[in-house]
Structures are given as C-alpha cells and as structure tokens.
Scaffold this motif. Structure first.
Motif, PDB file in Angstrom:
ATOM      1  N   VAL A   1       6.822  18.208 -33.001  1.00  0.00           N
ATOM      2  CA  VAL A   1       6.764  17.770 -34.401  1.00  0.00           C
ATOM      3  C   VAL A   1       5.317  17.850 -34.882  1.00  0.00           C
ATOM      4  CG1 VAL A   1       7.134  15.833 -35.977  1.00  0.00           C
ATOM      5  CG2 VAL A   1       8.743  16.247 -34.116  1.00  0.00           C
ATOM      6  N   THR A   2       5.128  18.371 -36.094  1.00  0.00           N
ATOM      7  CA  THR A   2       3.801  18.483 -36.696  1.00  0.00           C
ATOM      8  C   THR A   2       3.697  17.549 -37.897  1.00  0.00           C
ATOM      9  OG1 THR A   2       4.438  20.260 -38.214  1.00  0.00           O
ATOM     10  CG2 THR A   2       3.711  20.909 -35.999  1.00  0.00           C
ATOM     11  N   PRO A   3       2.480  17.203 -38.322  1.00  0.00           N
ATOM     12  CA  PRO A   3       2.328  16.377 -39.534  1.00  0.00           C
ATOM     13  C   PRO A   3       3.042  16.978 -40.744  1.00  0.00           C
ATOM     14  CG  PRO A   3       0.246  16.512 -38.361  1.00  0.00           C
ATOM     15  CD  PRO A   3       1.185  17.456 -37.680  1.00  0.00           C
ATOM     16  N   GLN A   4       3.075  18.312 -40.831  1.00  0.00           N
ATOM     17  CA  GLN A   4       3.746  18.960 -41.953  1.00  0.00           C
ATOM     18  C   GLN A   4       5.248  18.660 -41.941  1.00  0.00           C
ATOM     19  OE1 GLN A   4       3.271  23.200 -42.055  1.00  0.00           O
ATOM     20  NE2 GLN A   4       4.055  23.412 -44.131  1.00  0.00           N
ATOM     21  N   ASP A   5       5.843  18.584 -40.739  1.00  0.00           N
ATOM     22  CA  ASP A   5       7.265  18.251 -40.640  1.00  0.00           C
ATOM     23  C   ASP A   5       7.553  16.863 -41.189  1.00  0.00           C
ATOM     24  OD1 ASP A   5       7.798  20.688 -39.416  1.00  0.00           O
ATOM     25  OD2 ASP A   5       7.407  19.891 -37.406  1.00  0.00           O
ATOM     26  N   LEU A   6       6.585  15.955 -41.064  1.00  0.00           N
ATOM     27  CA  LEU A   6       6.741  14.565 -41.510  1.00  0.00           C
ATOM     28  C   LEU A   6       6.155  14.331 -42.893  1.00  0.00           C
ATOM     29  CD1 LEU A   6       5.746  12.836 -38.139  1.00  0.00           C
ATOM     30  CD2 LEU A   6       8.036  13.368 -38.959  1.00  0.00           C
ATOM     31  N   ASN A   7       5.760  15.436 -43.562  1.00  0.00           N
ATOM     32  CA  ASN A   7       5.152  15.338 -44.902  1.00  0.00           C
ATOM     33  C   ASN A   7       3.900  14.467 -44.902  1.00  0.00           C
ATOM     34  OD1 ASN A   7       7.131  16.979 -46.200  1.00  0.00           O
ATOM     35  ND2 ASN A   7       8.540  15.231 -46.207  1.00  0.00           N
ATOM     36  N   LEU A   8       3.117  14.588 -43.845  1.00  0.00           N
ATOM     37  CA  LEU A   8       1.867  13.843 -43.747  1.00  0.00           C
ATOM     38  C   LEU A   8       0.699  14.776 -44.040  1.00  0.00           C
ATOM     39  CD1 LEU A   8       2.541  11.795 -40.479  1.00  0.00           C
ATOM     40  CD2 LEU A   8       2.773  11.015 -42.852  1.00  0.00           C
ATOM     41  N   ASN A   9      -0.379  14.202 -44.507  1.00  0.00           N
ATOM     42  CA  ASN A   9      -1.582  14.975 -44.797  1.00  0.00           C
ATOM     43  C   ASN A   9      -2.771  14.320 -44.090  1.00  0.00           C
ATOM     44  OD1 ASN A   9      -3.285  16.890 -45.894  1.00  0.00           O
ATOM     45  ND2 ASN A   9      -3.566  15.765 -47.813  1.00  0.00           N
ATOM     46  N   PRO A  10      -2.928  14.565 -42.782  1.00  0.00           N
ATOM     47  CA  PRO A  10      -4.018  13.911 -42.042  1.00  0.00           C
ATOM     48  C   PRO A  10      -5.373  14.422 -42.492  1.00  0.00           C
ATOM     49  CG  PRO A  10      -2.961  15.588 -40.688  1.00  0.00           C
ATOM     50  CD  PRO A  10      -2.141  15.479 -41.937  1.00  0.00           C
ATOM     51  N   PRO A  11      -6.415  13.611 -42.328  1.00  0.00           N
ATOM     52  CA  PRO A  11      -7.757  14.044 -42.735  1.00  0.00           C
ATOM     53  C   PRO A  11      -8.260  15.193 -41.878  1.00  0.00           C
ATOM     54  CG  PRO A  11      -7.874  11.989 -41.504  1.00  0.00           C
ATOM     55  CD  PRO A  11      -6.423  12.255 -41.756  1.00  0.00           C
ATOM     56  N   TYR A  12      -9.195  15.953 -42.445  1.00  0.00           N
ATOM     57  CA  TYR A  12      -9.766  17.086 -41.722  1.00  0.00           C
ATOM     58  C   TYR A  12     -10.510  16.600 -40.483  1.00  0.00           C
ATOM     59  CZ  TYR A  12     -13.023  20.837 -40.573  1.00  0.00           C
ATOM     60  OH  TYR A  12     -13.764  21.786 -39.916  1.00  0.00           O
ATOM     61  N   GLU A  13     -10.276  17.287 -39.389  1.00  0.00           N
ATOM     62  CA  GLU A  13     -10.959  16.948 -38.140  1.00  0.00           C
ATOM     63  C   GLU A  13     -11.652  18.192 -37.614  1.00  0.00           C
ATOM     64  OE1 GLU A  13      -9.956  15.344 -33.627  1.00  0.00           O
ATOM     65  OE2 GLU A  13      -8.513  15.015 -35.231  1.00  0.00           O
ATOM     66  N   GLY A  14     -12.971  18.229 -37.753  1.00  0.00           N
ATOM     67  CA  GLY A  14     -13.740  19.391 -37.329  1.00  0.00           C
ATOM     68  C   GLY A  14     -14.117  19.323 -35.865  1.00  0.00           C
ATOM     69  N   LEU A  15     -15.012  20.205 -35.500  1.00  0.00           N
ATOM     70  CA  LEU A  15     -15.462  20.292 -34.113  1.00  0.00           C
ATOM     71  C   LEU A  15     -16.598  19.308 -33.870  1.00  0.00           C
ATOM     72  CD1 LEU A  15     -15.104  22.020 -31.496  1.00  0.00           C
ATOM     73  CD2 LEU A  15     -17.002  23.418 -32.343  1.00  0.00           C
ATOM     74  N   PRO A  16     -16.480  18.414 -32.877  1.00  0.00           N
ATOM     75  CA  PRO A  16     -17.594  17.500 -32.567  1.00  0.00           C
ATOM     76  C   PRO A  16     -18.838  18.282 -32.170  1.00  0.00           C
ATOM     77  CG  PRO A  16     -15.569  16.797 -31.472  1.00  0.00           C
ATOM     78  CD  PRO A  16     -15.310  18.159 -32.022  1.00  0.00           C
ATOM     79  N   LEU A  17     -19.986  17.796 -32.596  1.00  0.00           N
ATOM     80  CA  LEU A  17     -21.245  18.472 -32.311  1.00  0.00           C
ATOM     81  C   LEU A  17     -22.021  17.703 -31.245  1.00  0.00           C
ATOM     82  CD1 LEU A  17     -22.328  19.244 -35.993  1.00  0.00           C
ATOM     83  CD2 LEU A  17     -21.223  20.801 -34.371  1.00  0.00           C
TER      84      LEU A  17
END
Length: 226
Positions: free
Chosen positions: A152-168
């Motif tokens: 299951v993906t957030p899109q399947d649940l109609n969720l919009n999680p915040p952007y998570e980039g690459l840790p530096l």
C-alpha cells in the motif's frame, strides 16, 4: 625486490584507474561483456606482476587495449538500440500475467528452482502473487507483483506526505564536511550549537551527524574506548 614492488604498484594503480573509468557497477550488475573485460584485465595485470621476465608494457598495452574496446562497446550500446541488443541482449519475460513461459525458460536455461529462489530473494514466496517476472540482461530478475499483492502506498490512501529528501552527512568520523554543511544552508557555529544540545563539546567526538530535509540533525557520538 624493489623492481617487483615497483611493477606491482604500477600495475595495481593502472588496474584501479581502468576499473574506475569503466564505471561504478557492482559485479552482479555488469553486462556479460563487461564482466569478461574485468576478469581479463585482472589476469593481464597479474601475469607481469608475478613474472619479472615479462616486459611491463606487455601487461600495460593489453589492459589499455581492453579499456578502449570496452569504452567503444559502451558508447555503441548507449547510442544504438540495435547495437545494444547485439552487445547486451534483451530482457526475457519468464512469467507473463501470472503464467510461467516454459519456452522462454528453456531458451535461457533457467530452471524452476532458480526462478523460485530469485522470487524468494525479492520477497515473493508464492508464484501466484507475481504478474510479471523479467530476466534482465545482467542476469537479475525484476518482479512486478499482482495489483492486490503490491504494498500500500500513500497515494492508495489519498495521503499527501511531506517531501523527504536525502539526509546530508555534515560530520563523518570527527571531520566536518564544510561543503555539505554549506549546501544545507548551515554554518559551523550552528553545528557547534546543535552538538552542545546533544552534550557534545567537540566535533572530534562525533561518529556521524546528518541533516534531513526538515533541518533536523541526527547525531551519534563515538563509543568511548575503555
């Protein structure tokens, strides 16, 4: 003894440089022709390294010849679809719409046990869960599960999680990476202040410190050796 040491050093650095130029693929990701070249280069480097009676150029010239040949084949495979098919081959579908393709498996000499093992390595223990299985040109198996068996993906649940980039990573083993710190729009004063909040007074005590896309700092201190 000094001659042997020098020859070994020259050939070692030559092979390292050649392999570096060839690219960063892991052994399991190499195309067949790339694997052949890598093995031959290692063998050509070992022969003059062991036998001082063989001129050093007898090892260097074949290695450079193989490098040029490999780069030429790589260029052809990038620029020509037909050339890529001839040099690398094409992917083979082993499971299509949940059915095993016996003819394709015989063609690739890929038996059922090998297929089941490869599926298990990908986390699929029931062949009925698989829609497609594709044998790639480098020998790895790509698996597309059936729709009802996909995670299951957030899109399947109609969720919009915040952007998570690459840790530096800004500190590695007590050394500050000022370039990465600047890329994160932070400075050394900010870093020192954050480390103090973690009870760390000196950067040399830090094993790893990294900044995520939200600006949060992860810190792990070095273990105290008793």
């Amino acid at each position: 003894m000094l001659v042997i040491f020098t020859r070994a050093l020259i050939l070692y650095f030559l092979v390292v440089i050649v392999m570096r130029i060839m690219g960063k693929q892991q052994i399991g990701e190499l195309q067949p022709y790339e694997l052949v070249v890598a093995v031959m280069i290692a063998d050509l480097g070992a022969v003059p390294m062991q036998n001082t009676g063989i001129p050093l150029l007898a090892g260097i010239i074949p290695i450079l010849t193989l490098l040029i040949s490999q780069l030429a084949l790589s260029y052809i495979s990038m620029k020509s679809i037909r050339g890529r098919e001839l040099i690398c081959g094409t992917p083979t579908i082993l499971i299509e719409k949940g059915r095993l393709l016996e003819a394709q498996m015989r063609k690739e000499r890929y038996n059922i046990n090998d297929l089941l093992e490869a599926l298990r390595n990908q986390g699929y223990y029931n062949i009925a869960d698989v829609e497609y299985a594709i044998l790639e040109t480098n020998g790895t198996l790509s698996v597309i599960p059936k729709v009802e068996k996909r995670p299951v993906t957030p899109q399947d649940l109609n969720l919009n999680p915040p952007y998570e980039g690459l840790p530096l990573p800004v500190v590695i083993d007590g050394t500050v990476d000022f370039k990465t710190l600047k890329a994160a729009n932070k400075d050394f004063a900010w870093l020192k202040g954050q480390l103090k909040a973690f009870g760390i007074s000196d950067v040399s005590e830090v094993l790893l410190a990294s900044i995520d896309s939200s600006g949060n700092l992860f810190v792990q201190a070095k273990e105290v050796i008793k």
